[in-house]
Write an enzyme that holds these catalytic residues in place. Structure first.
Site, PDB file in Angstrom:
ATOM      1  N   LYS A 102      49.852  -7.687 -31.464  1.00  0.00           N
ATOM      2  CA  LYS A 102      49.380  -7.308 -32.798  1.00  0.00           C
ATOM      3  C   LYS A 102      49.436  -8.513 -33.730  1.00  0.00           C
ATOM      4  O   LYS A 102      50.059  -9.526 -33.428  1.00  0.00           O
ATOM      5  CB  LYS A 102      50.220  -6.159 -33.361  1.00  0.00           C
ATOM      6  CG  LYS A 102      51.696  -6.492 -33.588  1.00  0.00           C
ATOM      7  CD  LYS A 102      52.456  -5.251 -34.024  1.00  0.00           C
ATOM      8  CE  LYS A 102      53.931  -5.537 -34.288  1.00  0.00           C
ATOM      9  NZ  LYS A 102      54.156  -6.364 -35.473  1.00  0.00           N
ATOM     10  N   ASP A 118      58.722  -5.777 -31.074  1.00  0.00           N
ATOM     11  CA  ASP A 118      58.908  -7.145 -31.569  1.00  0.00           C
ATOM     12  C   ASP A 118      60.304  -7.736 -31.355  1.00  0.00           C
ATOM     13  O   ASP A 118      60.872  -8.366 -32.277  1.00  0.00           O
ATOM     14  CB  ASP A 118      58.562  -7.210 -33.061  1.00  0.00           C
ATOM     15  CG  ASP A 118      57.114  -6.843 -33.350  1.00  0.00           C
ATOM     16  OD1 ASP A 118      56.369  -6.541 -32.407  1.00  0.00           O
ATOM     17  OD2 ASP A 118      56.728  -6.848 -34.534  1.00  0.00           O
ATOM     18  N   HIS A 150      50.595 -14.147 -33.809  1.00  0.00           N
ATOM     19  CA  HIS A 150      49.794 -14.661 -34.913  1.00  0.00           C
ATOM     20  C   HIS A 150      49.089 -15.977 -34.589  1.00  0.00           C
ATOM     21  O   HIS A 150      49.692 -16.872 -33.979  1.00  0.00           O
ATOM     22  CB  HIS A 150      50.681 -14.897 -36.142  1.00  0.00           C
ATOM     23  CG  HIS A 150      51.309 -13.653 -36.687  1.00  0.00           C
ATOM     24  ND1 HIS A 150      50.621 -12.483 -36.866  1.00  0.00           N
ATOM     25  CD2 HIS A 150      52.582 -13.417 -37.120  1.00  0.00           C
ATOM     26  CE1 HIS A 150      51.431 -11.571 -37.375  1.00  0.00           C
ATOM     27  NE2 HIS A 150      52.629 -12.106 -37.539  1.00  0.00           N
ATOM     28  N   CYS A 156      58.201  -3.541 -39.164  1.00  0.00           N
ATOM     29  CA  CYS A 156      57.308  -3.159 -38.061  1.00  0.00           C
ATOM     30  C   CYS A 156      57.758  -1.891 -37.339  1.00  0.00           C
ATOM     31  O   CYS A 156      56.921  -1.080 -36.933  1.00  0.00           O
ATOM     32  CB  CYS A 156      57.167  -4.320 -37.086  1.00  0.00           C
ATOM     33  SG  CYS A 156      56.375  -5.768 -37.840  1.00  0.00           S
TER      34      CYS A 156
END
Length: 340
Positions: free
Chosen positions: A207, A86, A133, A252
């Site tokens: 994800k 990320d 997202h 994360c």
């Protein structure tokens, strides 16, 4: 107990080096290795490229010995994956810039050491994870009124603030920490930072795509309702060792490292290539990784480890323990070539 010759760990398809190694440590010449002789092997094996010998507690030596005495594996070369978690715009200078969190750590500081590793270490595979997202994601503070809260939630929708934890109604009820809107699919904030080196053969893993559940770990969502493509791709490449870093350390990155260990991968967390949100949670993350037999190191130690010149006893112990678990990726010898 005696350790048979077939248990020596070597990279020697013809067997000549294994024979020489076995003879050198079989001090009493009985054709077997006892615990004392196995201890000498471990002292020779678990050391770094500067000659420092890592101490292995006697209890752990006995546990490792008992596993290899029973299983007698002939294991060859680890397969290393570098997992960069990320490193996206929103976490560095966007809507969820981690420097605005309590630890006030600066995400951009990890770019240089990560890029240096990509330039200098020959990893077998490189993965980049991305929070990805949908706009109606359950973790966004501005979506808190889209779903009913459970009666047990101590915070109601009207008073909820960023970083609060609420409980959404089920079934079953679900705790959720609320974050600013971030890493929305196809937005600038969701892009990998422009200064992060992206390898031509790098693999991206997305994800957090389910609007109804958050996903900290790169392996699966927080409720483990569904997994990502990561584990399947790691298995396909025969991965045994995962080097993990990125953002955020205590969210994360930590969740991913702990899950990697639970699946059975030998896991190395690169401390100076991570930045987090809360000092207490960062320390908790480190404790979880170490207690699960992971290793935490600095980036300047990675090259020697990946090249086999720095061999950590924690990783040897992790291998031994996983060989006892038939469901583990290591017990299946995934990524190791067995010398017949």
């Amino acid at each position: 107990m005696d350790l048979l010759k077939s248990s020596i760990v070597v990279d020697d398809p013809n067997g000549s080096a294994m024979d020489a190694c076995f003879t050198a440590f079989d001090k009493d010449g009985d054709g077997r290795l006892n615990l004392a002789e196995f201890t000498l092997i471990c002292r020779a094996l678990f050391r770094n490229d500067r000659g420092h010998i890592y101490d292995v507690p006697a209890e752990r030596l006995e546990q490792i010995f008992s596993v290899f005495d029973t299983n007698g594996p002939e294991i060859v070369r680890p397969v290393n994956a570098f997992l960069i978690v990320d490193v996206q715009n929103d976490f560095i200078s966007g809507s969820l810039d981690i420097s605005n969190c309590s630890a006030q750590q600066k995400g951009h500081e990890i770019l240089e050491p990560i890029n240096n590793l990509l330039d200098t270490v020959d990893f077998d595979a490189v993965f980049y994870s991305l929070d990805w997202h949908p706009s109606d994601h359950v973790s966004f503070i501005d979506n808190v009124k889209m779903r009913p809260l459970d009666e047990t939630s101590l915070i109601d929708a009207d008073s909820a603030q960023v970083f609060d934890t609420v409980i959404f109604a089920g079934p079953p009820p679900m705790k959720q920490r609320l974050w600013p809107r971030h890493c929305v699919q196809d937005s600038w904030g969701a892009e990998l930072h422009k200064d992060l080196k992206v390898m031509d053969n790098g693999i991206k893993v997305y994800k957090g795509t389910n609007p109804e559940v958050d996903s900290y770990s790169v392996f699966w969502d927080n409720k483990k309702l569904s997994d990502t493509t990561l584990n399947a791709q790691l298995k396909m490449k025969g991965t045994t060792d995962i080097y993990v870093c990125g953002l955020a350390y205590d969210v994360c990155v930590g969740a991913t490292a702990v899950d990697a260990l639970s699946v059975g991968y030998r896991t190395i967390l690169i401390d100076d290539c991570c930045r987090g949100t809360d000092f207490k949670d960062i320390e908790s993350t480190k404790e979880k990784v170490v207690s699960s037999h992971g290793v935490i190191v600095q980036s300047n130690e990675i090259k020697a480890m990946a090249e086999g010149r720095d061999r950590r006893p924690e990783l040897g112990y992790k291998l031994a323990m996983e060989l006892k678990n038939p469901d583990s990726v290591l017990s299946q010898r995934n990524g190791y070539r067995v010398v017949e």
